[in-house]
Design a protein around this motif. Sequence first.
Motif, short mmCIF file in Angstrom:
data_model
loop_
_atom_site.label_atom_id
_atom_site.label_comp_id
_atom_site.label_asym_id
_atom_site.label_seq_id
_atom_site.Cartn_x
_atom_site.Cartn_y
_atom_site.Cartn_z
N ARG A 1 26.09 -32.85 31.68
CA ARG A 1 26.92 -34.05 31.93
C ARG A 1 27.22 -34.16 33.43
O ARG A 1 27.15 -35.24 34.02
N ASP B 1 17.16 -35.14 21.74
CA ASP B 1 17.39 -33.70 21.92
C ASP B 1 16.43 -32.86 21.06
O ASP B 1 16.03 -31.77 21.44
N LYS C 1 30.98 -27.82 17.56
CA LYS C 1 30.72 -26.61 18.35
C LYS C 1 31.81 -26.39 19.39
O LYS C 1 32.28 -25.28 19.58
N ARG D 1 12.30 -33.46 22.45
CA ARG D 1 11.81 -33.28 23.82
C ARG D 1 10.88 -32.06 23.85
O ARG D 1 10.95 -31.19 22.97
N ALA E 1 18.63 -33.95 30.56
CA ALA E 1 18.37 -32.67 29.88
C ALA E 1 16.94 -32.58 29.37
O ALA E 1 16.46 -31.50 29.03
N ARG F 1 16.31 -28.34 33.56
CA ARG F 1 16.67 -27.21 32.68
C ARG F 1 16.47 -25.89 33.44
O ARG F 1 17.28 -24.99 33.37
N ARG G 1 22.52 -26.34 23.10
CA ARG G 1 21.40 -26.76 22.25
C ARG G 1 20.31 -25.68 22.21
O ARG G 1 19.52 -25.62 21.29
N ASP G 2 20.26 -24.87 23.29
CA ASP G 2 19.19 -23.88 23.41
C ASP G 2 19.74 -22.51 23.80
O ASP G 2 19.06 -21.73 24.45
N MET G 3 20.99 -22.23 23.42
CA MET G 3 21.60 -20.95 23.79
C MET G 3 20.84 -19.80 23.14
O MET G 3 20.51 -18.81 23.78
N ARG H 1 33.75 -37.89 15.49
CA ARG H 1 33.86 -38.44 16.85
C ARG H 1 34.85 -39.60 16.87
O ARG H 1 35.68 -39.73 17.76
N ARG I 1 33.38 -36.77 29.66
CA ARG I 1 33.44 -36.77 28.19
C ARG I 1 33.07 -38.10 27.55
O ARG I 1 33.05 -38.21 26.33
N SER J 1 27.65 -25.46 28.04
CA SER J 1 26.43 -25.83 28.77
C SER J 1 26.24 -27.34 28.82
O SER J 1 25.69 -27.88 29.78
N GLY J 2 26.72 -28.05 27.80
CA GLY J 2 26.61 -29.51 27.81
C GLY J 2 27.32 -30.09 29.03
O GLY J 2 26.87 -31.09 29.61
N ALA K 1 23.43 -37.56 30.05
CA ALA K 1 23.16 -36.11 30.06
C ALA K 1 21.94 -35.79 29.21
O ALA K 1 21.08 -34.98 29.60
O1 DC Z 1 27.07 -30.89 23.99
P1 DC Z 1 27.19 -32.16 24.83
O2 DC Z 1 27.38 -33.43 24.03
O3 DC Z 1 28.20 -32.03 25.92
O4 DC Z 1 25.77 -32.28 25.56
C1 DC Z 1 25.39 -33.42 26.29
C2 DC Z 1 23.86 -33.53 26.32
O5 DC Z 1 23.34 -32.45 27.09
C3 DC Z 1 23.18 -33.44 24.97
O6 DC Z 1 22.85 -34.70 24.43
C4 DC Z 1 21.93 -32.66 25.23
C5 DC Z 1 22.15 -31.94 26.51
N1 DC Z 1 22.26 -30.48 26.35
C6 DC Z 1 21.10 -29.77 26.34
O7 DC Z 1 20.02 -30.34 26.38
N2 DC Z 1 21.15 -28.40 26.29
C7 DC Z 1 22.31 -27.76 26.22
N3 DC Z 1 22.32 -26.43 26.18
C8 DC Z 1 23.52 -28.49 26.18
C9 DC Z 1 23.47 -29.86 26.24
#
Ligand code: DC
Length: 226
Positions: free
Chosen positions: A40, A185, A17, A188, A104, A110, A131-133, A158, A92, A35-36, A100
């Motif tokens: 973080r 993720d 992504k 939850r 989250a 949130r 994850r929730d856009m 990775r 990172r 958003s991650g 994170a």
């Molecule tokens: O995309 P990332 O690996 O940088 O995200 C890190 C953590 O943040 C991921 O394990 C779940 C959380 N996250 C989330 O719950 N909702 C988002 N919109 C983005 C990330």
Amino acid sequence: MTQAPVLAIDGPGGAGKGTICQLVAKKLGWHLLDSGALYRLTALAASKHGVALDNEESVAVLAKHLDVQFIPQDEGLVNTILEGEDVSLNIRTEEVGSMASKVAALPAVRQALLERQRDFAQSPGVVADGRDMGTVVFPDAPVKIYLTASAEERAKRRFLQLQEKGVDGDIEAILKDIQERDERDMNREVAPLKPAVDSLVVESTNMSIEQVLDVVMTELKRANLV
Ligand code: DC
């Protein structure tokens, strides 16, 4: 809810992504919401201030008042400054990613980050990575993509990414971390990772970055956004 067009790209960690969102944002000259990075940064702020990651109320206060700046650099890179300190590299790490994922899962955290994310929807448009856009933050987004790939393929990507940076990774440990993070993720209670009903699911295990980019551009054209 929002005026500027939103391209929402959700999916599990390591699906590509970040790369796709950066490329599309650059191509279109749109804003980029990572958003991650906000989750973080919240986790890092908690650790800096000695706040336990399961202390929902205190972590939410930190999230709400995050003192952060994103400073664009060449090549689509961004310097991330937290409380005056450059944390672009620290945020990172796999360790901060895992922290994170824990913060989250806290509903108040949130909620605290919701408005800050929606504020990114400015003209001429925003590419939103998370994850929730498409399900929660921008439910009215005209284009929603759910980008995924097998856990094994994501671990391999990775691992290669780390190798490129000259870091030795352990592929088995990366796979285990990815599986644990998926589990947290996706299961939850608040805003779990899942495709929005109106999203296009792109299974990219056997696709190149260019092929995924093509699919995204086609969807934007279909929605008359480019
Ligand atoms: O995309 P990332 O690996 O940088 O995200 C890190 C953590 O943040 C991921 O394990 C779940 C959380 N996250 C989330 O719950 N909702 C988002 N919109 C983005 C990330």
